[in-house]
Design an enzyme around this catalytic site. Structure first.
Site, PDB file in Angstrom:
ATOM      1  N   LYS A  29      29.252  30.434  34.276  1.00  0.00           N
ATOM      2  CA  LYS A  29      30.197  31.498  33.896  1.00  0.00           C
ATOM      3  C   LYS A  29      31.326  30.638  33.650  1.00  0.00           C
ATOM      4  CE  LYS A  29      32.588  33.105  37.213  1.00  0.00           C
ATOM      5  NZ  LYS A  29      32.881  33.857  38.357  1.00  0.00           N
ATOM      6  N   SER A  30      31.649  29.546  34.551  1.00  0.00           N
ATOM      7  CA  SER A  30      33.007  28.671  34.583  1.00  0.00           C
ATOM      8  C   SER A  30      32.775  27.595  33.196  1.00  0.00           C
ATOM      9  CB  SER A  30      32.954  27.708  35.748  1.00  0.00           C
ATOM     10  OG  SER A  30      33.861  26.846  35.438  1.00  0.00           O
ATOM     11  N   GLY A  98      40.365  35.997  36.967  1.00  0.00           N
ATOM     12  CA  GLY A  98      41.335  35.278  37.186  1.00  0.00           C
ATOM     13  C   GLY A  98      41.265  34.107  36.247  1.00  0.00           C
ATOM     14  N   ARG A 127      46.406  39.829  42.288  1.00  0.00           N
ATOM     15  CA  ARG A 127      46.741  38.453  42.577  1.00  0.00           C
ATOM     16  C   ARG A 127      48.007  37.666  41.851  1.00  0.00           C
ATOM     17  NH1 ARG A 127      40.747  36.600  40.619  1.00  0.00           N
ATOM     18  NH2 ARG A 127      41.312  34.557  41.399  1.00  0.00           N
ATOM     19  N   SER A 174      42.914  26.053  41.327  1.00  0.00           N
ATOM     20  CA  SER A 174      42.991  25.029  40.495  1.00  0.00           C
ATOM     21  C   SER A 174      42.803  25.698  38.991  1.00  0.00           C
ATOM     22  CB  SER A 174      41.569  24.114  40.606  1.00  0.00           C
ATOM     23  OG  SER A 174      40.400  24.877  40.183  1.00  0.00           O
ATOM     24  N   ASP A 316      32.628  28.606  45.031  1.00  0.00           N
ATOM     25  CA  ASP A 316      31.944  29.815  44.764  1.00  0.00           C
ATOM     26  C   ASP A 316      30.910  29.710  45.549  1.00  0.00           C
ATOM     27  OD1 ASP A 316      34.003  30.744  43.180  1.00  0.00           O
ATOM     28  OD2 ASP A 316      33.043  29.988  41.492  1.00  0.00           O
ATOM     29  N   LYS A 343      40.632  35.285  45.332  1.00  0.00           N
ATOM     30  CA  LYS A 343      40.013  35.381  44.182  1.00  0.00           C
ATOM     31  C   LYS A 343      39.863  36.875  43.770  1.00  0.00           C
ATOM     32  CE  LYS A 343      38.190  31.186  43.927  1.00  0.00           C
ATOM     33  NZ  LYS A 343      37.949  30.737  42.832  1.00  0.00           N
ATOM     34  N   GLN A 417      29.631  40.266  36.915  1.00  0.00           N
ATOM     35  CA  GLN A 417      30.824  39.561  36.569  1.00  0.00           C
ATOM     36  C   GLN A 417      30.460  38.266  36.466  1.00  0.00           C
ATOM     37  OE1 GLN A 417      33.665  41.222  36.384  1.00  0.00           O
ATOM     38  NE2 GLN A 417      35.450  39.497  36.193  1.00  0.00           N
TER      39      GLN A 417
END
Length: 445
Positions: A29-30, A98, A127, A174, A316, A343, A417
């Site tokens: 995903k990242s 996020g 958030r 980050s 994660d 998160k 997600q």
């Protein structure tokens, strides 16, 4: 047993036997999200191989389409044709992510006016993004927001933007720094970024730099990871990206296999952002063999040992590893993890709230989670509130499978997600579960 991919209201996890089989986690995903944005900012056609199908990634695909990119699919590849000029004065729904919000806050800050919204008022909407907005203000970007601390909805106004130097507090996340690195590739002049406190999750910033380098954007970092530069004259160019395996999903599968009597093979397409995780699972008591495209795990529940973990290495992975440690006979401490409080939910306090329902004891400090584990694991049946966080779902699936009486995870469809097919894959390995679209009714309701 139901394994529908339709988002369920409740997942009922019951005590499970031996796990066996082969499973393939989704694409990262990242990395996928970062690649989609880089492709959308490059004028011309880019290709992303093995693109993840998570909700976060789909939200970013929709966002770059809103900004003018053309989207198409060829087999398992995503083709993105970025516009010569991004569309201005757009409203972008960032979903519950996020990373989607914060990357876009940076990447679009040079536009005259962009508005960001979410329908997840009780999750992403809670958030804070004030660190990012303060950093953008130093570069001449105006912004306004409806709620305190830079909460959504947010509008940015980049007519006065300039290059130069800015600072970004990164103790909480980050993602702010990554967003600014994307902005550097959109500016005509050089950008310097200073981190005045400490950088959490440096592996994720390295992923950002790798994606940007593939897209032609040059960045550099000081050895301590607290100073970054994006030179003038660098710009996004069309590229081809190859997505490795998702670290959060892979860590969840590793922990699940290690917690059970198992012989499981996890196929992968490259391992990133998993610093220390494989060694942790191996040291806890599982037999783990890593090959070029496969990880083999043999779980031995009777051999599980308590072990501490530095959560800044792989943020994660903290909750799946904490769920694993709940079944080791002794105390495990997960340190340097204050940033996971910010998160989709507070992954320390909210996680502990749900652990208490199951009879598993834990403690916390501002930046640590202490798990007092035991071979029996969860001793109480519980209905788990996942707090709209996929990490809670992944962790409590493990806890439910090892529990005495089983448990129910409400709103468990949010696992999509990151890992849309998680329950299908878990069931194929041997996890006893049932997905229901009926609401959970508890005593006294």
């Amino acid at each position: 047993m139901s394994t529908s991919t339709v988002a369920p209201i409740a997942a009922r996890i019951t005590p499970s036997g031996k796990l066996s089989g082969t499973v393939t986690p989704p694409g990262s995903k990242s990395y996928s999200a970062r690649a989609v944005l880089a492709a959308g900012l490059a004028p011309g056609a880019s290709r992303i191989r093995r693109i993840a199908n998570s909700r976060n990634v789909r939200a970013l695909i929709a966002a770059v389409a809103t900004l003018g990119a053309e989207i198409s699919y060829e087999d398992n590849d995503l083709v993105v044709v970025g516009p010569s000029e991004l569309r201005d004065k757009q409203t972008i729904d960032v979903g519950n992510s996020g990373i989607v919000l914060r990357l876009l806050l940076g990447a679009t800050a040079h536009l005259h006016h962009t508005t960001f919204v979410t329908t997840y008022a009780d999750s992403l909407g809670r958030r804070s993004n004030i660190e990012m907005l303060d950093a953008l203000r130093q570069l001449g970007v105006d912004a306004d927001w409806q709620e305190r601390d830079g909460r959504l909805p947010i509008s940015t106004y980049g007519v006065g933007i300039h290059g130069g130097s800015t600072s970004i507090e990164s103790r909480k996340s980050s993602q702010f720094l990554s967003g600014l690195l994307y902005l550097g590739g959109r500016l005509d002049s050089a950008l310097e970024i200073h981190v005045p406190d400490e950088l959490k999750a440096p592996a994720m910033v390295r992923t950002t730099q790798q994606v940007l380098a593939t897209a032609g954007v040059e960045t550099s970092a000081s050895p301590d990871g607290l100073h970054y530069q994006v030179p003038s004259g660098t710009a996004f160019a069309p590229a081809e990206f190859s997505v490795g395996s998702d670290p959060a999903s892979t860590a969840a599968l590793l922990a699940l296999a290690a917690a059970m009597d198992s012989e499981v093979s996890i196929r992968h397409t490259g391992l990133t952002e998993l610093d220390g995780v494989v060694d942790y699972v191996r040291s806890v008591g599982a037999t783990v063999t890593v090959g070029p495209d496969e990880i083999r795990v043999q779980g031995n529940p009777a051999a599980l040992k308590p072990l501490d973990f530095d959560g800044s290495l792989s943020p994660d992975s903290v909750l799946p590893l904490a769920a694993l440690s709940a079944h080791a006979d002794g105390t495990s401490v997960f340190r340097n993890i204050e940033h996971i409080r910010y998160k989709e939910c507070d992954r320390i306090s909210d996680f502990r709230k749900e652990l208490r329902k199951t009879g598993i004891e834990s403690e916390e400090t501002a930046d640590s989670l202490v798990i007092h584990g035991g071979p029996s694991g969860a001793t109480e049946h519980a209905v788990i509130d996942c707090h709209f966080d996929h990490a809670i779902v992944l962790a409590f699936t493990l806890i439910g499978a090892r529990s005495k009486h089983g448990l129910v995870i409400e709103n468990s469809g949010v696992v999509g997600q990151t890992y849309p097919d998680f329950f299908r894959d878990a069931a194929e390995l041997g996890i006893d579960l049932n997905l229901s679209s009926e609401p959970v009714v508890t005593a006294g309701a």
